[in-house]
Design a protein around this motif. Structure first.
Motif, PDB file in Angstrom:
ATOM      1  N   ASN A 183      45.563  36.597  37.652  1.00 10.83           N
ATOM      2  CA  ASN A 183      44.473  35.657  37.854  1.00 10.83           C
ATOM      3  C   ASN A 183      44.332  34.649  36.733  1.00 10.83           C
ATOM      4  O   ASN A 183      43.303  33.985  36.631  1.00 10.83           O
ATOM      5  CB  ASN A 183      43.160  36.431  38.015  1.00 10.83           C
ATOM      6  CG  ASN A 183      43.054  37.070  39.369  1.00 10.83           C
ATOM      7  OD1 ASN A 183      42.813  36.392  40.345  1.00 10.83           O
ATOM      8  ND2 ASN A 183      43.282  38.379  39.444  1.00 10.83           N
ATOM      9  N   ALA A 203      44.383  38.091  44.203  1.00  9.47           N
ATOM     10  CA  ALA A 203      44.179  39.354  43.516  1.00  9.47           C
ATOM     11  C   ALA A 203      43.011  39.345  42.537  1.00  9.47           C
ATOM     12  O   ALA A 203      42.950  40.187  41.645  1.00  9.47           O
ATOM     13  CB  ALA A 203      45.470  39.770  42.816  1.00  9.47           C
ATOM     14  N   SER A 204      42.071  38.404  42.685  1.00  9.50           N
ATOM     15  CA  SER A 204      40.857  38.493  41.865  1.00  9.50           C
ATOM     16  C   SER A 204      39.887  39.460  42.536  1.00  9.50           C
ATOM     17  O   SER A 204      38.980  39.982  41.919  1.00  9.50           O
ATOM     18  CB  SER A 204      40.191  37.126  41.683  1.00  9.50           C
ATOM     19  OG  SER A 204      39.475  36.761  42.843  1.00  9.50           O
ATOM     20  N   ILE A 213      48.013  42.256  49.488  1.00  4.11           N
ATOM     21  CA  ILE A 213      48.279  43.269  48.452  1.00  4.11           C
ATOM     22  C   ILE A 213      49.617  43.952  48.700  1.00  4.11           C
ATOM     23  O   ILE A 213      50.366  44.222  47.764  1.00  4.11           O
ATOM     24  CB  ILE A 213      47.154  44.321  48.407  1.00  4.11           C
ATOM     25  CG1 ILE A 213      45.837  43.665  48.003  1.00  4.11           C
ATOM     26  CG2 ILE A 213      47.499  45.434  47.412  1.00  4.11           C
ATOM     27  CD1 ILE A 213      44.683  44.635  47.895  1.00  4.11           C
ATOM     28  N   ALA A 233      38.924  41.649  39.110  1.00  2.14           N
ATOM     29  CA  ALA A 233      39.850  41.373  38.009  1.00  2.14           C
ATOM     30  C   ALA A 233      39.071  41.048  36.738  1.00  2.14           C
ATOM     31  O   ALA A 233      39.344  41.599  35.665  1.00  2.14           O
ATOM     32  CB  ALA A 233      40.774  40.213  38.380  1.00  2.14           C
ATOM     33  N   LEU A 269      45.860  42.589  36.754  1.00  2.00           N
ATOM     34  CA  LEU A 269      45.007  41.684  37.524  1.00  2.00           C
ATOM     35  C   LEU A 269      44.628  40.466  36.704  1.00  2.00           C
ATOM     36  O   LEU A 269      44.621  39.333  37.200  1.00  2.00           O
ATOM     37  CB  LEU A 269      43.752  42.423  38.011  1.00  2.00           C
ATOM     38  CG  LEU A 269      43.989  43.509  39.055  1.00  2.00           C
ATOM     39  CD1 LEU A 269      42.665  44.096  39.500  1.00  2.00           C
ATOM     40  CD2 LEU A 269      44.740  42.974  40.248  1.00  2.00           C
ATOM     41  N   ASN A 298      49.882  34.941  41.675  1.00  2.00           N
ATOM     42  CA  ASN A 298      48.782  35.464  42.482  1.00  2.00           C
ATOM     43  C   ASN A 298      48.989  35.201  43.987  1.00  2.00           C
ATOM     44  O   ASN A 298      49.724  34.294  44.368  1.00  2.00           O
ATOM     45  CB  ASN A 298      47.465  34.812  42.019  1.00  2.00           C
ATOM     46  CG  ASN A 298      46.242  35.620  42.407  1.00  2.00           C
ATOM     47  OD1 ASN A 298      46.360  36.628  43.106  1.00  2.00           O
ATOM     48  ND2 ASN A 298      45.086  35.186  41.964  1.00  2.00           N
ATOM     49  N   GLU A 312      40.532  35.672  35.265  1.00  2.00           N
ATOM     50  CA  GLU A 312      40.957  36.747  34.374  1.00  2.00           C
ATOM     51  C   GLU A 312      39.904  37.136  33.349  1.00  2.00           C
ATOM     52  O   GLU A 312      40.133  38.044  32.550  1.00  2.00           O
ATOM     53  CB  GLU A 312      42.279  36.402  33.681  1.00  2.00           C
ATOM     54  CG  GLU A 312      42.146  35.511  32.432  1.00  2.00           C
ATOM     55  CD  GLU A 312      42.160  34.054  32.795  1.00  2.00           C
ATOM     56  OE1 GLU A 312      41.283  33.625  33.566  1.00  2.00           O
ATOM     57  OE2 GLU A 312      43.038  33.330  32.293  1.00  2.00           O
ATOM     58  N   ILE A 351      46.309  48.388  35.266  1.00  2.00           N
ATOM     59  CA  ILE A 351      45.881  47.545  36.386  1.00  2.00           C
ATOM     60  C   ILE A 351      44.965  46.431  35.908  1.00  2.00           C
ATOM     61  O   ILE A 351      45.058  45.287  36.368  1.00  2.00           O
ATOM     62  CB  ILE A 351      45.174  48.381  37.474  1.00  2.00           C
ATOM     63  CG1 ILE A 351      46.156  49.376  38.083  1.00  2.00           C
ATOM     64  CG2 ILE A 351      44.618  47.471  38.570  1.00  2.00           C
ATOM     65  CD1 ILE A 351      45.554  50.227  39.168  1.00  2.00           C
TER      66      ILE A 351
END
Lengths: 247, 247, 247, 247, 247, 247, 247, 247
Positions: free
Chosen positions: E220, G207-208, F212, G213, E216, F230, G181, E212
């Motif tokens: 990002n 998704a940060s 999500i 993340a 992520l 993303n 990231e 994961i």
């Protein structure tokens, strides 16, 4: 319908004063009436010996006042939680005797003074945890407990907790409110031999995730006797501590 | 170093029998000795009035036996949790008087019978929750409580819980072990006026996530007086219930 | 393009009134037209026998009015969900016959009365869950169901649910809206032999995580026959219940 | 204690054949007996019209056999789920008439043939989802439904689903089992006007998180009428579909 | 049914050689036949120009062999992924010409050599990521791409990536497989002007959560042109890269 | 320092016009200057052939204008993303030729028209996904692609996607923007043989968790060739699609 | 109570100037006083050699001023973090010598200049990370470190980091602030042989997850010597770096 | 290519012994060679002054031996982590001088004794955390630090930590390994003025989630100067502490 009423009913059946079909009908609801009539049972039902509680979040001020009115008229004492300033003003307008605890966001009313029983200690780790701790304190007091508050005794300076060993050892139940890493619950728990009700607060930032870090820390406490309630649930913590204290 | 010893020390200082520098040195560790000597304090330290506890997970059978030996020799009673069959055999070999509770994965030893005090009820929702419930039961019993077990009373058939209203009402503290949706804690909590120690179990599949579903349900119980311990932590639940019961 | 229109088209081909190439062109889209003309198919498409639905969140009031207009003109009845006060005012301005259900945040319009069919029961655990429950109720009613509402029957006082056993047993489908620990779905499900559509609400705080606690509890219900829809999705719950009821 | 027995009891009271105190005692348990005698109510209780179900996971083969025996002797038909090969062998040894469905991991027994009613369609997206789909199928069949299976109709080749529009349109309820992205539930739901019971499977890898990806997709379906059960809960899906089908 | 067949059908209608009702029936399924006949469409359907793929996880060796046989007999080349040693042995037994790539857990077969086209670079961060990278490589090669592998070029020693700037700049598409913090995707992406298909691997421990963390990080990425596939999905990464390369 | 300058430097060394030590010093930074001077490299650096991009979120309008000015003066075309109305006004004030795309929240400027190349299709599932889809469209267009938009083709009515098979098959790359269950990516991916860049949107409620659900669905797509960016990253999707399209 | 005072006390005991009981009482608190008097220990306690720190979030401006006043009067230098504009104005009003660092949201005050020691480098990946980086910088400076800032050196253009190899190699400790990231920490860590304190920022979208993340990426860094602090905790990072630098 | 070699090259250019074009070619790779030749750079690269480290997880024993051989032959000392018993045996077989630390799962080799520098303290909360603590200890020792171990000093009995105040205050860096609620890091951090490297361990059960509870607690420590490494990453903690200690 209590045992006495049931006996009378059966007696009537025996004497033929009431038809069997009618009795059947009356008996259908028996078990529920045995538990008690449906009452104002808003957010959380309070049972015998404890005052009614109004959870005000999401309620109109006028609705809160109406419920408060009915509770006070029935001779009960009043505890209202999550009371914002608007609702507080409405309650004050209804009765000047209602006391508003701003930091705890609670409103209370008592018909007469009650002598506090036992001893509950409420500690919190930082100044930001005080509102939750205060909610616990007011709740426990309204449920009859004598309460001592120990605030700002976080583990960053462990000497601050250690300095209060005496008060902690005298308690029948202890509430610990802490956010961030929630370590205070374990430290206090390790110093006493009574149950510690840990309440994680949503205080913190970043990876505290609104109290999850403290919640997990408390659930994973290496000290037995530490039990946990929901994040920011000062009411629940005070309630449980008062229940433990009461015995 | 207790109060008595400290008095003697100060007396010696007054009488010049001991040098100030030497006394300084001796006083340095005072507070820690005041708390108690460092003891076998494995997984969780048990304080006054409660027996020592050995958490066996991750320990070699021979280590567990050694600790058990020292505890029993010191005149304490013994509670060992998470005892697998290998360790159980080793303990049995050491002393036939040690009792192994297979389902609860506990081993216990008592020098003499103790009359159980108060009343703790331990309920569980399904048959799969029994091991956790049994761990709570054995623990509470070793800590001096009289315990009644009510198993397989899940909410899928609500009548099963309702049928035991009487036992529930007589308890000083109640342990509820439940997996899946964990609803039993709220249902039981709503029926009584004593603290309910809820212990989520890892029983379930799919979106139960090893007990998280039940844990969250219990933390979010709409019933005040429900407190929560870690998933599958029957020991912790029984310990807390016994603490509450003891008062 | 329905079966009738297709028959006419083929008849024209046979009679040479339409060219094959032209018919080819017209048939190209056949399968899709067989399902129904591409319509205002905003948030969720409604099929035969059911009214059109407008999901208003994120729509301008004037756009909602325009769609509502086209639906009503086409002779359909209207169901609009997530209607805020602004949009409600705009709809009211367009037609006074449109009814606004404030708590449910729904707007409805019917050309003529329809006799409700079957029986759907919609229960909710607390007063805060009522908006979601009402959305389910209005939706099921617009889809032709007779609906009974049982509100504020949370498990903290189990007698409140038990008191309504009769209504529950008469239903063809039951919607249960509950936040916090979501236990009501299991308790109701265990009392009946019809499907229970459980809708978790975002009511709660701390570790309720905006409805996740209730969602997980419902998914993990130990009672078969409990099915789940998305958090706060009263519309979806009412829709599914009406589908089940209709048969 | 059913209505008939209660009538007789009251009649005895009337006639003085039974003492009031004694009747009181007997009536104490009334409401629970009104629901049905406390039965083998293991994992999930099955009510009227439906066979008893044994959830075998975590049960000793001999215990399963014992329960199966009591169910069959009572004249009920049998459905056992999560039956591993060991338990299957034990059941077979007890009675050769018990049928073991290896892929569905179910065992069934029927005293006499029952004519299947209505129509339930069970689809699954990939071949790996078949065990869950089969569990749903066997369950629905045991609950009296006629079931059609449509396997390997995943959305990667949308034509495969479209080709079965006819079967789908004829169903009273549809079960969709899918892992990975779980899109099949929405696609099927968009084609029909009956409830779709979506069951996410734990099939997938990486970010499928044991079925969470499919679960979330199904809960967020843009198609109303899609309801969801727990991950891999084929039994629950089949059960709900059979309930819907039965009306 | 293609355009030609449809024309003939309509012609027959025009000439009265076929009844309108019959034509209606035949036209009902038109759109699905327009898409193509249902094929062996195992885990993932492969369309024109690409070989069939067998996803072997959860398949019996004999089933895999049967499918492989049908694919090869149909004149297609073969790609089987997630092939364990048992299945590999079974495939080898069926045909010695099938090649097993142990690290990539792939089996391949080609009827004749194909000249690789374009240029795909597959890099990975650590030696543990190689199996995923190899799966991507074999897949891209089977789909016709020329592939260069750059392994063990993680960012802990940034010079290792920089040393391969030339190869990276010559690629039409790049696959980056990385676990742990997954930083390689961004570093490579920042050096080139072609799409980077990032595949997070489950390599790592602790808070890598089975990939994961890397997933992520890749989602990002601050570098545009980085796209992501599922954790450990080397096949998907190689497939996408080959698609991009092919144009 | 480019190749030419390096040659000159080495020539000077050869001719003795520069000292070796001095040359050593100058060569120390060579590789970095070989890559290009550090430029306005705000949110994301754009390399050769692509215009500069300004990510405006969190930037003061005046800063954005200053950067835009320098980009345009340097003869580059301009793409600014996440442009709110304030920044848009400031840009417009600076130059009327800058075009503001309100729904896409983008601002663009071109010195001269460029003939669009290839073919990118951008689809989205619902009307709420349009802003993200538009960001992808504008981005791909600024990077030189011809773009076709297919909006509101969600899977609730599968016929809407199927109706556009032709456009989809003609594309070199496809962007799919979808929230809720994100199923559109798989359905489209299964219909074509080019890469699908899936961009999950934060559209949805309850258990969509701000995108999500869609993100996981897309990562777990059963269709190879689907790659993911993303949540809400329309820019990234359009950028990747344009890169694929360019070849 | 320090060693000196204790000596005096013991001396008095020896000389009989103080009663043993009285001395006992005084000694009871000894260990805590040995640690230091309970001080203003708000959010985080600062020990010897470091200035007092006020964490202003959630504090009233007037409270902050009062604490600042007491700190400055005691001769300490001042560091206040999370200072909003209101609090800044209040501090400025109290003393014009207090300096407000707007971007870092810090306020500082020094009685006299201190010569900076050692060398700490603070880098950040993007311009949006600067506030966090600045908080780290100000903190480290107030704790006595010489600090060099390297901003906007994200890995999208790796040459920007490489260009600063010299500064990085000269540092005793390095702070890396990065969102998205978070790859910069690994890239920098791989270039140096001193500890890198990585501070994830909440910069990013989708998704940060507010910095998770970056946090996970940093925790999973493949480079040893990278240590991590909480999301956006620039203060903590600067503090740790200054501690490392000081030695 | 180091400075010396570069000088020679430039000298040859000056003297015309090498063509400019050829020199250009040779200089192309300069910067990377300036950093150092690509070395055995397995899991984590170790720079100047520190021994090579082999991360053995996932490596064949024979591969580990091969790498160890090359390291030792090159005159470096050896540190291998995550060494299982098989690999340990293989290493022992290769050289009896290699020492295997079973609890720490490390293998080490030193050509000659090195005098330990500075002072690092490694503490752990429970006996189950010892393996992680030992890994940190061995690592720090191999990197030249003098290390003191303080094990089993968890906060359940706070006196155990307090008793070691002296050792803690003398350290230059402290490693704290703790699972469960991870509170030890904060307690220790509050007692000292040096950096605390906190390493969460996966010890715990239920809601400890494999170390996440401890990880979050440590990240949220209210004590500045506490920095965190990955779960169970004793190597990383020891490495960072040794780096801090070295200065």
């Amino acid at each position: 319908m209590d045992r006495q009423k049931l006996k009378i009913l059966l007696d009537k059946v025996r004497k033929g004063k009431i038809k069997i079909d009618k009795a059947l009908e009356m008996l259908r609801d028996l078990p529920f009436e045995d538990i008690g009539i449906a009452k104002v049972d808003h957010h959380r039902a309070l049972r015998r010996g404890f005052p009614e509680v109004i959870f005000c979040e999401g309620k109109e001020p006028k609705d809160t006042v109406a419920i408060a009115k009915s509770i006070i008229k029935a001779g009960h004492c009043l505890l209202a939680t999550r009371v914002d300033s608007k609702t507080a003003a409405a309650l004050k307008k209804f009765s000047k005797k209602i006391k508003y605890h701003r930091r705890a966001r609670c409103a209370t009313y008592r018909h007469k003074k009650v002598k506090p029983q036992g001893h509950v200690v409420v500690c919190c780790a930082g100044t930001s945890d005080i509102p939750v701790a205060e909610e616990a304190k007011i709740t426990a007091e309204m449920l009859g407990a004598k309460v001592t508050a120990l605030y700002d005794v976080g583990v960053a300076g462990i000497h601050r907790v250690l300095a209060h060993k005496k008060e902690l050892k005298e308690a029948r139940a202890i509430v610990v409110a802490a956010g961030m890493e929630g370590a205070l619950a374990s430290v206090v728990g390790g110093m006493v031999d009574v149950p510690v009700v840990a309440v994680p607060t949503s205080i913190g930032y970043g990876a505290s995730f609104g109290g999850i870090a403290a919640l997990l820390a408390m659930l994973n406490s290496c000290v037995p006797g530490v039990v946990v309630v929901n994040i920011d649930n000062g009411f629940g913590a005070g309630y449980a501590a008062a229940m433990i204290n009461r015995k």
